[in-house]
Design a protein around this motif. Sequence first.
Motif, mmCIF file in Angstrom:
data_model
loop_
_atom_site.group_PDB
_atom_site.id
_atom_site.type_symbol
_atom_site.label_atom_id
_atom_site.label_comp_id
_atom_site.label_asym_id
_atom_site.label_seq_id
_atom_site.Cartn_x
_atom_site.Cartn_y
_atom_site.Cartn_z
ATOM 1 N N MET A 105 0.854 -1.192 0.000
ATOM 2 C CA MET A 105 0.000 0.000 0.000
ATOM 3 C C MET A 105 0.888 1.240 0.000
ATOM 4 N N HIS A 106 0.343 2.360 -0.447
ATOM 5 C CA HIS A 106 1.102 3.606 -0.571
ATOM 6 C C HIS A 106 1.048 4.393 0.732
ATOM 7 N N PRO A 107 2.103 5.012 1.156
ATOM 8 C CA PRO A 107 3.334 5.337 0.445
ATOM 9 C C PRO A 107 4.455 4.309 0.594
ATOM 10 N N GLY A 108 4.212 3.129 1.104
ATOM 11 C CA GLY A 108 5.273 2.136 1.295
ATOM 12 C C GLY A 108 5.587 1.992 2.777
ATOM 13 N N GLY A 109 6.848 1.715 3.099
ATOM 14 C CA GLY A 109 7.240 1.495 4.485
ATOM 15 C C GLY A 109 7.512 2.787 5.237
ATOM 16 N N PHE A 110 7.150 2.768 6.527
ATOM 17 C CA PHE A 110 7.444 3.895 7.419
ATOM 18 C C PHE A 110 8.551 3.481 8.371
ATOM 19 N N ARG A 111 9.535 4.336 8.540
ATOM 20 C CA ARG A 111 10.641 4.081 9.460
ATOM 21 C C ARG A 111 10.213 4.443 10.879
ATOM 22 N N VAL A 112 10.424 3.514 11.828
ATOM 23 C CA VAL A 112 10.126 3.771 13.236
ATOM 24 C C VAL A 112 11.361 3.449 14.066
ATOM 25 N N SER A 113 11.673 4.320 15.023
ATOM 26 C CA SER A 113 12.859 4.125 15.848
ATOM 27 C C SER A 113 12.675 4.823 17.187
ATOM 28 N N SER A 114 12.853 4.088 18.265
ATOM 29 C CA SER A 114 12.836 4.662 19.604
ATOM 30 C C SER A 114 13.393 3.640 20.587
ATOM 31 N N GLU A 115 14.357 4.053 21.412
ATOM 32 C CA GLU A 115 14.902 3.151 22.424
ATOM 33 C C GLU A 115 13.934 2.981 23.591
ATOM 34 N N ASN A 116 12.963 3.889 23.719
ATOM 35 C CA ASN A 116 11.919 3.770 24.738
ATOM 36 C C ASN A 116 10.637 3.301 24.070
ATOM 37 N N ARG A 117 9.829 2.534 24.788
ATOM 38 C CA ARG A 117 8.575 2.050 24.209
ATOM 39 C C ARG A 117 7.667 3.248 23.952
ATOM 40 N N VAL A 118 7.223 3.382 22.706
ATOM 41 C CA VAL A 118 6.318 4.455 22.295
ATOM 42 C C VAL A 118 5.212 3.858 21.440
ATOM 43 N N SER A 119 4.212 4.658 21.142
ATOM 44 C CA SER A 119 3.122 4.247 20.273
ATOM 45 C C SER A 119 3.020 5.248 19.130
ATOM 46 N N THR A 120 2.692 4.756 17.951
ATOM 47 C CA THR A 120 2.541 5.628 16.797
ATOM 48 C C THR A 120 1.393 5.129 15.933
ATOM 49 N N THR A 121 0.794 6.041 15.178
ATOM 50 C CA THR A 121 -0.263 5.689 14.221
ATOM 51 C C THR A 121 0.209 6.082 12.830
ATOM 52 N N LEU A 122 0.104 5.141 11.894
ATOM 53 C CA LEU A 122 0.566 5.330 10.525
ATOM 54 C C LEU A 122 -0.588 5.056 9.569
ATOM 55 N N THR A 123 -0.555 5.675 8.385
ATOM 56 C CA THR A 123 -1.666 5.556 7.437
ATOM 57 C C THR A 123 -1.165 5.224 6.035
ATOM 58 N N TRP A 124 -1.871 4.289 5.376
ATOM 59 C CA TRP A 124 -1.590 3.886 3.998
ATOM 60 C C TRP A 124 -2.874 3.950 3.178
ATOM 61 N N VAL A 125 -2.729 4.057 1.852
ATOM 62 C CA VAL A 125 -3.890 4.026 0.950
ATOM 63 C C VAL A 125 -3.600 3.102 -0.233
ATOM 64 N N ARG A 126 -4.647 2.577 -0.789
ATOM 65 C CA ARG A 126 -4.585 1.841 -2.054
ATOM 66 C C ARG A 126 -5.860 2.207 -2.799
ATOM 67 N N LYS A 127 -5.694 2.803 -3.977
ATOM 68 C CA LYS A 127 -6.839 3.316 -4.718
ATOM 69 C C LYS A 127 -7.256 2.385 -5.843
ATOM 70 N N ASP A 128 -8.540 2.495 -6.170
ATOM 71 C CA ASP A 128 -9.118 1.894 -7.364
ATOM 72 C C ASP A 128 -8.979 0.369 -7.424
ATOM 73 N N LEU A 129 -9.331 -0.299 -6.324
ATOM 74 C CA LEU A 129 -9.348 -1.764 -6.310
ATOM 75 C C LEU A 129 -10.678 -2.272 -6.849
ATOM 76 N N ARG A 130 -10.658 -3.423 -7.512
ATOM 77 C CA ARG A 130 -11.903 -4.051 -7.962
ATOM 78 C C ARG A 130 -12.736 -4.416 -6.745
ATOM 79 N N ALA A 131 -14.035 -4.241 -6.844
ATOM 80 C CA ALA A 131 -14.915 -4.528 -5.710
ATOM 81 C C ALA A 131 -15.899 -5.637 -6.088
ATOM 82 N N ASN A 132 -17.194 -5.322 -6.150
ATOM 83 C CA ASN A 132 -18.231 -6.304 -6.468
ATOM 84 C C ASN A 132 -18.148 -7.538 -5.582
ATOM 85 N N GLY A 133 -17.959 -7.314 -4.277
ATOM 86 C CA GLY A 133 -17.924 -8.426 -3.329
ATOM 87 C C GLY A 133 -16.582 -9.134 -3.221
ATOM 88 N N ALA A 134 -15.533 -8.588 -3.835
ATOM 89 C CA ALA A 134 -14.201 -9.212 -3.767
ATOM 90 C C ALA A 134 -13.675 -9.178 -2.336
#
Length: 183
Positions: free
Chosen positions: A118-147
Amino acid sequence: MRLKQNRWALSIVPGSLGALAVALLLVPSSGAVTSGRTAVSKVERVERTVTFSKPWQARQNGDNGVVPLLLKMTVTTPAKIARVNTLAQVTLDYRSSPGDFGVVGVSVGRPGVSSATMHPGGFRVSSENRVSTTLTWVRKDLRANGARYTFYVSVAPRDGDHDGHALVTGRKVTASIEVRPTR
């Protein structure tokens, strides 16, 4: 709803650290999964949370490594809609070894068809302390009709300090997939 979830891990063959999918290993996990589904107008939204009793690990030792498949979820598109756009939001907690990082990615595929990043690809994450993050991807124009589409969330370790080792760990992953008609 609480379900048992199996955790999958991808094993990287020596000399192919740039490749994501090489071999698939089943790793049992006793983590709990909660799942919910809501439909608003013509927008479908599916959400799943996985909490691992033992932390997941993305690790690299020299040319060998493990890329865990943290979450796998299948979504069925609306039956009377020809094409859809998808949005994947992933929230995860993580910690990386000093100087190293992980690359979080989401791919999507249909049965019998290879998956695509999915776009934009991979997100780099780095932290020596435990953290939380939210990341977002998109994929457009997929065939549907119950797929049916399956979404895969994974983290690849990367040796940022060039000492031959990398480790990224975490305990909780939540993914939300929205499917909406193209306009």
